[in-house]
Design an enzyme around this catalytic site. Structure first.
Site, mmCIF file in Angstrom:
data_model
loop_
_atom_site.group_PDB
_atom_site.id
_atom_site.type_symbol
_atom_site.label_atom_id
_atom_site.label_comp_id
_atom_site.label_asym_id
_atom_site.label_seq_id
_atom_site.Cartn_x
_atom_site.Cartn_y
_atom_site.Cartn_z
ATOM 1 N N ASP A 121 -40.926 -30.359 28.834
ATOM 2 C CA ASP A 121 -42.193 -29.637 28.911
ATOM 3 C C ASP A 121 -42.947 -29.954 30.198
ATOM 4 O OD1 ASP A 121 -41.954 -28.288 26.511
ATOM 5 O OD2 ASP A 121 -42.987 -29.826 25.341
ATOM 6 N N HIS A 143 -18.975 15.267 45.831
ATOM 7 C CA HIS A 143 -18.890 13.848 46.168
ATOM 8 C C HIS A 143 -17.724 13.623 47.140
ATOM 9 C CE1 HIS A 143 -21.645 13.274 42.888
ATOM 10 N NE2 HIS A 143 -21.617 11.945 43.010
ATOM 11 N N HIS A 195 -48.095 -27.432 19.056
ATOM 12 C CA HIS A 195 -48.409 -26.253 19.858
ATOM 13 C C HIS A 195 -49.218 -25.222 19.096
ATOM 14 C CE1 HIS A 195 -46.560 -26.311 23.827
ATOM 15 N NE2 HIS A 195 -45.533 -26.964 23.328
ATOM 16 N N GLN A 217 -43.646 -30.479 18.895
ATOM 17 C CA GLN A 217 -43.635 -29.030 19.049
ATOM 18 C C GLN A 217 -44.507 -28.341 18.009
ATOM 19 O OE1 GLN A 217 -42.166 -27.743 21.945
ATOM 20 N NE2 GLN A 217 -42.227 -29.968 22.179
ATOM 21 N N GLU A 226 -35.098 -22.218 20.918
ATOM 22 C CA GLU A 226 -35.704 -22.350 22.243
ATOM 23 C C GLU A 226 -35.366 -23.724 22.834
ATOM 24 O OE1 GLU A 226 -40.182 -22.235 24.260
ATOM 25 O OE2 GLU A 226 -39.941 -22.528 22.100
ATOM 26 N N HIS A 227 -35.627 -24.774 22.059
ATOM 27 C CA HIS A 227 -35.291 -26.148 22.457
ATOM 28 C C HIS A 227 -34.319 -26.721 21.422
ATOM 29 C CE1 HIS A 227 -39.653 -25.504 23.461
ATOM 30 N NE2 HIS A 227 -39.231 -25.876 24.658
#
Length: 441
Positions: free
Chosen positions: A372, A431, A272, A269, A338-339
């Site tokens: 992924d 109403h 990235h 990761q 996230e992961h």
């Protein structure tokens, strides 16, 4: 990677999420600051349409495509030139994700609330969506799949996709991205990136020759900080999935874990982005040391060693020492990664206690890299702690719920007095009158 020792922290259950969220730092991402840069770009696209998108592409991507929309021939040629092994891998990824999306697609249902009275919860697909695929440090062909497949399964009739023009490829997006589009049957593809691409989706884009891109209802897909800022700016004009930031991985591991596996996953990761976050949460100092040794060994052979080293040495990455797995779970839930990988002796039981994560990867043979590309899960996930309130991209993001209400005269008479009573209680007598005019005849 630096070490953070949280073993002396012992907050109450109510305080734990906030305490641990603050204790494990993240990359400094100032979306508000980036807004100042993207507002004029978006406003320019709203005013000048296609020419503004092309001008911005020339400025920021260093190339000006001949036209915004990618020609059909470029898509078919890219697919024809795609290596067979890459095509096979893409097809398997598509098959697995399509299977999970189909399983989670909600069905319309009708509830009979009384005789002659029904309320239908109708599932309606978005009518037009814009998918964004980054093209910066890597051609994220997998992101084409992760965005397009759930949209297709949801039944979205209009799907457009944008990816930055590449000078290396004559102003077209990366050919592997084009090939994936062709493989999925997506023929509306634009050579546009960054804030200008999102503004094109939100406002549409026209030129003297006519409309080049019609506005969409929803924009999905990850990107850099300027893409996130553009999403924030355009939200309301158009719906968005999330403001995705730099990628994150957290790993809960005990002394049964394999240090080589953990090091490889942290590095994967970090590859990235220099701002990517890699966090190991462990109750074993022996394991922590072994992982540090493995990281050094594996980074030496990594293609993107400089990028990886910057990410692992950054303040957003760390080895977090905890007392036990109970505290590890609390830290992970506070961090809301996230992961999140679980590599412990009882990985399934630990995973069952996690309430905040974009996606959980259970056991030593379930790395994030699997998700992924080909696990059947979606890799477009909430970052920056947003997993405590947001979900990853799924088929549901491309659907709307509509209530369809049908009452007979008898059914309205049966409940009408209650409606009038509640309308009077709210001092909205008209109403109630809309009901009584029907029931008094």
């Amino acid at each position: 990677m630096r070490r953070l020792d949280l073993r002396e922290l012992d907050p109450s259950a109510d305080e734990a999420p906030a305490v641990y969220s603050a204790a494990v730092p993240r990359a400094a991402v100032d979306v508000e600051h980036a807004l100042a840069a993207v507002r004029p770009i978006c406003d320019d696209v709203r005013r000048r349409g296609t020419q503004a998108v092309l001008d911005a592409g020339e400025k920021f991507d260093g190339v000006r495509p001949e036209q915004l929309r990618v020609p059909a021939a470029a898509l078919s040629d890219a697919l024809a030139d795609l290596a067979p092994e890459i095509r096979a891998a893409l097809e398997e990824s598509i098959r697995r994700l399509r299977q999970t999306c189909a399983a989670e697609l909600e069905q319309s249902l009708v509830t009979d609330v009384a005789p002659g009275a029904t309320v239908e919860r109708r599932i309606v697909p978005m009518q037009r969506v814009g998918l964004y695929v980054p093209g910066g440090l890597a051609p994220l062909v997998s992101t084409v799949i992760m965005n397009a497949v759930p949209a297709q399964v949801a039944g979205v009739p209009g799907i457009a996709l944008a990816s930055p023009p590449q000078s290396e490829f004559g102003g077209l997006p990366h050919p592997t991205i084009l090939a994936a589009c062709a493989l999925l049957g997506i023929d509306e593809v634009y050579a546009a990136g960054g804030a200008q691409a999102l503004a094109m989706f939100a406002y549409g884009a026209s030129s003297d020759d006519g409309v080049d891109c019609r506005p969409v209802n929803l924009i999905t897909g990850p990107g850099n900080i300027y893409v996130a800022a553009a999403k924030r700016h355009l939200q309301g004009t158009v719906s968005i999935d999330s403001e995705a930031g730099p990628t994150e991985i957290a790993i809960i591991a005990d002394d049964t874990a394999d240090p080589a596996f953990i090091a490889a996953d942290l590095i994967s990761q970090a590859e990235h982005d220099p701002m990517a976050a890699s966090v190991l949460i462990t109750d074993s100092e022996v394991l922590a040391t072994a992982v540090e040794v493995e990281v050094d060994l594996q980074v030496e052979d990594a293609k993107h060693a400089d990028r990886i080293t910057t990410a692992l040495d950054g303040p957003q990455s760390a080895t977090v020492l905890v007392r036990d797995l109970d505290q590890a779970v609390d830290v992970a839930n506070g961090y809301a990664a996230e992961h999140l990988e679980i590599q412990t002796a009882d990985a399934g039981q630990v995973a069952a206690r996690i309430v905040n994560a974009g996606a959980i990867f259970v056991g030593s043979h379930t790395p994030v890299s699997l998700g992924d590309y080909a696990a059947g899960s979606n890799h477009v996930l909430p970052t920056a702690g947003c997993a405590c309130h947001s979900s990853g991209l799924s088929v549901r993001a491309f659907c709307k719920n509509m209530h369809v209400v049908t009452y007979s005269e008898a059914a309205l008479r049966e409940v009408g007095d209650h409606v009038v009573t509640l309308a009077e209680a709210e001092n909205l007598p008209s109403h109630g009158a809309a009901v009584s005019i029907r029931t008094s005849r």
